[in-house]
Design a protein around this motif. Structure first.
Motif, PDB file in Angstrom:
ATOM      1  N   PRO A 117      53.478  57.458  26.781  1.00 31.91           N
ATOM      2  CA  PRO A 117      53.407  56.017  27.073  1.00 31.91           C
ATOM      3  C   PRO A 117      52.380  55.653  28.142  1.00 31.91           C
ATOM      4  N   LYS A 118      51.996  56.617  29.000  1.00 29.17           N
ATOM      5  CA  LYS A 118      51.015  56.300  30.046  1.00 29.17           C
ATOM      6  C   LYS A 118      49.659  55.906  29.463  1.00 29.17           C
ATOM      7  N   TRP A 119      49.415  56.212  28.204  1.00 29.94           N
ATOM      8  CA  TRP A 119      48.138  55.851  27.573  1.00 29.94           C
ATOM      9  C   TRP A 119      48.233  54.543  26.783  1.00 29.94           C
ATOM     10  N   THR A 120      49.329  53.815  26.946  1.00 37.45           N
ATOM     11  CA  THR A 120      49.466  52.514  26.282  1.00 37.45           C
ATOM     12  C   THR A 120      48.367  51.582  26.787  1.00 37.45           C
ATOM     13  N   ILE A 130      53.026  50.962  17.905  1.00 36.75           N
ATOM     14  CA  ILE A 130      52.628  52.365  17.953  1.00 36.75           C
ATOM     15  C   ILE A 130      51.712  52.587  16.754  1.00 36.75           C
ATOM     16  N   ILE A 180      49.330  44.843  22.835  1.00 35.36           N
ATOM     17  CA  ILE A 180      49.732  46.080  23.489  1.00 35.36           C
ATOM     18  C   ILE A 180      49.841  47.160  22.414  1.00 35.36           C
ATOM     19  N   GLN A 187      50.486  51.340  21.871  1.00 35.94           N
ATOM     20  CA  GLN A 187      50.749  52.728  22.264  1.00 35.94           C
ATOM     21  C   GLN A 187      50.179  53.585  21.145  1.00 35.94           C
ATOM     22  N   GLN A 188      49.104  54.283  21.456  1.00 39.84           N
ATOM     23  CA  GLN A 188      48.440  55.086  20.449  1.00 39.84           C
ATOM     24  C   GLN A 188      49.029  56.485  20.370  1.00 39.84           C
ATOM     25  N   GLN A 235      54.266  45.034  21.252  1.00 34.88           N
ATOM     26  CA  GLN A 235      53.759  46.398  21.340  1.00 34.88           C
ATOM     27  C   GLN A 235      53.900  47.120  20.006  1.00 34.88           C
ATOM     28  N   SER A 280      50.343  61.192  22.989  1.00 30.30           N
ATOM     29  CA  SER A 280      51.228  60.091  22.607  1.00 30.30           C
ATOM     30  C   SER A 280      52.029  59.541  23.782  1.00 30.30           C
ATOM     31  N   SER A 318      46.762  47.755  27.103  1.00 32.93           N
ATOM     32  CA  SER A 318      46.947  46.306  27.078  1.00 32.93           C
ATOM     33  C   SER A 318      45.571  45.687  26.950  1.00 32.93           C
ATOM     34  N   CYS A 327      42.102  58.561  29.590  1.00 28.50           N
ATOM     35  CA  CYS A 327      42.605  59.406  28.499  1.00 28.50           C
ATOM     36  C   CYS A 327      41.497  60.303  27.957  1.00 28.50           C
TER      37      CYS A 327
END
Length: 161
Positions: A88-91, A22, A99, A101-102, A20, A86, A93, A143
Motif C-alpha cells: 500500500p505504500k506505493w499507492t 487496485i 487513487i 494501488q498498483q 481507490q 503491491s 494519488s 518505487c
C-alpha cells in the motif's frame, strides 16, 4: 490493445469515480551499455521505469512488451522476472483525485537496439535518458529507485514487496 477500445482502467474509473482501485501494471528495465533507461512525462515529471497498465485479455508479460513497443517503438523480450510490488505504500494519488494501488510486475528486458531506433510516443513520454545504475537522479519516483536497487541485487529469487 488500442484504437477504438477503451482502456480497461478508464472503464473502471467511469464506473467508480475517484474511488481507490487496485490495478495490475508492468514495468520493464531496459539496460544499454550498463545504463538503465528512465522516462518522464508531464503529469508525473519524475523519472520512472517505463511500463503501463494491463488491459483486458492480455497477460502481464504481453503488457510490458506492448507498452515498450507503444512508448518507445522497440521490440524487446522478457529476460528475467525481478519482482512484484503491491505494498500500500506505493499507492498513487493523482492530481485529478484518482487513487490507484498498483500491483506492479517488474521485468528485466532484453533485445538488440540502437538509441536511434527509439521512437517516442509523445502522448505518453516527454523525454528519456540512460543513467548509470549507481547514479539514478534524485528526482526519480521512490518505487522506481527501489526496483533499481532490487535489480542490482537480483540473484534469481523474485522480490515480493
Amino acid at each position: 490493445m488500442g484504437g477504438k477500445e477503451m482502456d480497461y482502467w478508464k472503464i473502471l474509473r467511469d464506473a467508480l469515480g475517484n474511488q481507490q482501485l487496485i490495478l495490475n501494471s508492468a514495468a520493464g528495465a531496459i539496460i544499454k551499455d550498463n545504463k538503465i533507461l528512465l522516462a518522464r512525462t508531464s503529469p508525473i515529471s519524475r523519472w520512472f521505469i517505463p511500463g503501463g497498465m494491463q488491459e483486458l485479455n492480455e497477460s502481464i508479460q504481453d503488457t510490458i512488451i506492448r507498452e515498450i513497443k507503444e512508448e518507445f517503438g522497440l521490440d524487446l523480450e522478457i529476460d528475467k522476472f525481478i519482482g512484484i510490488y503491491s505494498a500500500p505504500k506505493w499507492t498513487m494519488s493523482l492530481s485529478n483525485g484518482d487513487i490507484i494501488q498498483q500491483v506492479i510486475f517488474f521485468f528485466l528486458l532484453k533485445g538488440e537496439f540502437n538509441e536511434s531506433d527509439i521512437i517516442l510516443q509523445k502522448s505518453e513520454i516527454n523525454e528519456y535518458a540512460f543513467f548509470n545504475l549507481n547514479e539514478i537522479p534524485e528526482y526519480t519516483m521512490e518505487c522506481c529507485k527501489e526496483k533499481i536497487r532490487d535489480l542490482e541485487e537480483f540473484k534469481g529469487t523474485v522480490f515480493l514487496k
